[in-house]
Design a protein around this motif. Structure first.
Motif, PDB file in Angstrom:
ATOM      1  N   THR A 368       0.802  -1.221   0.000  1.00 44.28           N
ATOM      2  CA  THR A 368       0.000   0.000   0.000  1.00 44.28           C
ATOM      3  C   THR A 368       0.842   1.281   0.000  1.00 44.28           C
ATOM      4  O   THR A 368       0.385   2.325  -0.471  1.00 44.28           O
ATOM      5  N   ASN A 369       2.058   1.202   0.536  1.00 42.16           N
ATOM      6  CA  ASN A 369       2.935   2.386   0.610  1.00 42.16           C
ATOM      7  C   ASN A 369       4.361   1.994   0.241  1.00 42.16           C
ATOM      8  O   ASN A 369       5.259   1.975   1.094  1.00 42.16           O
ATOM      9  N   THR A 452      -3.322   3.160   1.899  1.00 40.62           N
ATOM     10  CA  THR A 452      -2.441   4.062   1.159  1.00 40.62           C
ATOM     11  C   THR A 452      -2.686   5.503   1.599  1.00 40.62           C
ATOM     12  O   THR A 452      -3.839   5.928   1.757  1.00 40.62           O
TER      13      THR A 452
END
Length: 490
Positions: A368-369, A452
């Protein structure tokens, strides 16, 4: 009594910090939100950061050795370098704190935060420039008291008030132990000037006890084992940005001061404090590494990491040479950028995900990141000493400084080599627990990974500076040459 005001020209770092403190105080005084009002001053953080950046550039070039106030204050190129490193780290902390300080429950205290940070840095500068035990103690307290306020800054959130109480109680106790040791030294030598103490000191029961108590008091500030018990609770409860500031800036200043005093004041007793220091180093690195492996809270994890790193920092002092001062300063610089990168990401995640700081929450973080996960990995690799990042070079120079001149045929030389070997083995252990976080981010599966989010622009800027330092400070030799040249000039 006539005061020679020209001697303030020998105190440029302290003078510029005092000017910055006054400017920030006045700006806050006339623009602070009224009672019950929530007002974001978007210009305030850039103003403080620009002033601190100017302070860094003004003091980046080593100055000649000089004294002030009857020799109580002393500066030289090596001291100037460590002050610049501490100011650079403080600048990064100020940059990354903007997002946290713009929260509704903290924006009305933004000015107080800047004033406290600058006050602590001013105290640290006085501490590392002290040439007299009284001025050293005053500088230490100038740094410790505002630091306690910073730790308790979020007193209504999490465990900040509890952390502040533990910090101030420990700081009070350690200060009492230290001043008790200083009284022994004064009783044995009849003076508090460093230059005069070293001329009159000898290994007697009184001076040995004074040295042990002084070392113990400063060991609390650096969080060396067995003086480390406050560290994990304080780091966990304090605001994340304050934990980062405490872990690198405060620790770096205290470590440099201890290095300077051991080599200068206690030079005639080197065979006593070398053994004492080596025992503490082995305990700090080993015990902290073992405890770090079992941590589930990321801030407590970084607390035990900082205890271990303190052991590596002090390893540079064991060799009792000019190379040790250079290696220590270089290690502090690398530690500043690597550790603050980790705390920047922890703070950003915490702000965007309801205060999440558990390690398990980072499972699947890469999905997500990916950018933050990648930067976190670089910082952890540097802390662990994985090449080609700067942390590998800092550890190499520390090991080299410790072993420099040691003869394996002598008892002290063989002991030094044994300590260096134990530190090398512990480096492997530290790699294991740093890689636990990397494993969580890239390999472990999480049904509900952290969402995110886009980090604040100030966080991105702080991470850019830290990442640049992690990559460049190791391969660009002029950084080490700059520090080494200052050590040679003094």
């Amino acid at each position: 009594m006539n005061i020679d005001y020209s001697q303030f020209l020998n105190m440029i770092p302290e003078t510029t910090l005092t000017a910055i403190l006054l400017i920030v105080f006045l700006a806050d005084l006339f623009t602070a939100p009224r009672s019950g009002e929530s007002k974001v001053r978007s210009w305030f953080n850039p103003l403080v950061c620009v002033l601190m950046l100017a302070h860094v550039f003004i003091n980046i070039f080593p100055t000649a050795s000089a004294t002030a106030f009857g020799g109580m204050y002393m500066t030289n190129p090596s001291v100037g370098v460590i002050k610049t490193i501490l100011a650079f780290g403080t600048l990064i902390v100020l940059i990354q704190s903007r997002e946290w300080l713009q929260r509704p429950d903290t924006n009305f205290k933004e000015g107080e935060f800047y004033e406290l940070v600058i006050s602590t840095l001013l105290g640290m500068n006085m501490m590392v420039s002290a040439n007299h035990f009284l001025l050293f103690f005053i500088g230490l307290e100038m740094a410790s008291v505002p630091m306690a306020c910073l730790v308790a800054f979020d007193k209504y959130r999490h465990h900040s008030a509890e952390a502040g109480a533990k910090f101030i109680l420990t700081a009070t106790f350690s200060s009492g132990v230290m001043i008790y040791g200083i009284s022994f030294l004064y009783g044995a030598t009849g003076t508090l000037y460093f230059d005069d103490v070293v001329k009159n000191i000898s290994a007697t029961p009184l001076t040995i006890m004074g040295m042990v108590f002084f070392f113990s008091g400063l060991g609390f500030k650096i969080s060396l084992v067995p003086f480390h018990f406050w560290t994990a609770d304080t780091y966990q409860g304090a605001p994340t940005n304050v934990s980062g500031y405490l872990s690198v800036i405060s620790k770096g200043a205290a470590a440099f001061a201890l290095c300077s005093i051991l080599m200068k004041v206690f030079a005639p007793m080197v065979e006593y404090w070398q053994y004492m220091l080596m025992i503490v180093i082995v305990l700090s690195i080993t015990i902290a590494n073992l405890f770090a492996i079992h941590q589930k809270d990321l801030k407590r994890f970084m607390a035990f990491s900082s205890i271990s790193q303190a052991g590596y920092i002090m390893l540079a002092v064991v060799g009792d040479s000019a190379m040790g001062v250079t290696a220590l300063s270089y290690y502090v610089l690398i530690y500043v950028v690597a550790n603050l990168a980790v705390f920047s990401i922890i703070s950003s995640v915490e702000e965007h995900n309801n205060g999440v700081v558990s390690m398990d929450a980072y499972n699947g973080f890469y999905k997500t990141n990916p950018r933050l996960a990648f930067l976190m990995t670089l910082a952890l690799f540097s802390l662990g000493g994985i090449p080609p990042f700067a942390g590998m070079f800092s550890k190499f120079f520390v090991f080299m400084a410790a072993a420099n001149g040691a003869q394996v045929t002598t008892t002290i030389g063989a002991t030094i080599y044994a300590v260096v070997f134990i530190a090398l083995v512990n480096t492997v252990v530290s790699l294991y627990y740093y890689l636990l976080i990397v494993k969580a981010m890239f390999i472990k599966h999480n049904e509900n990974p952290l969402p995110t989010f886009s980090a604040h622009v100030n966080t991105k800027l702080a991470l850019a500076l830290c990442t640049l330092g992690i990559i460049a400070f190791g391969v660009c030799s002029y950084v080490y040459d700059w520090i080494q040249a200052a050590s040679v000039m003094q």
